[in-house]
Scaffold this motif. Structure first.
Motif: not given
Length: 120
Positions: A72, A10, A89, A75, A12, A79
């Motif tokens: 955050s 993942t 991450y 993320r 960002t 998830f």
């Protein structure tokens, strides 16, 4: 039989499509492909990233999620959308080495977590 990954990645990103494209290429070229790559991006980058993936015929390899919030929370969204047993991450400027997924898959079976320090 071909080895199958259990790792989701993942990433960002906000306002860094060029860095992201380099990072994605690193995941597309892994010796062991990730189970999935999830990109959580701001609305201002969404169409650029979507067009890049379509142009390079990689749109089927990435789950692209639009989200205009803090990192955050982004993320956490990545998830919640992932289906891998393990999750990496990554930031949009992190370019993985060619065997990252394979090496993490091997190590993850022995530990609860694997921390990969970012090189400066």
């Amino acid at each position: 039989m071909k080895e199958k990954s259990t790792i989701s990645v993942t990433i960002t990103t906000v306002n860094s499509p060029l860095s992201l494209f380099k990072s994605l290429e690193g995941y597309f070229n892994q010796t062991l492909k990730p189970l999935e790559v999830i990109v959580v991006c701001g609305s201002q980058d969404f169409s650029k990233i979507e067009n890049f993936l379509k142009r390079n015929k990689k749109d089927h390899l990435v789950k692209l999620i639009m989200f205009d919030g803090n990192k955050s929370d982004a993320r956490n969204i990545g998830f919640s959308k992932s289906s891998g047993r393990y999750i990496i991450y990554a930031d949009d400027d992190m370019i993985p080495w060619k065997n990252l997924i394979k090496e993490c898959s091997e190590v993850a079976e022995s530990f609860d977590a694997v921390i990969i320090p970012e090189e400066g």
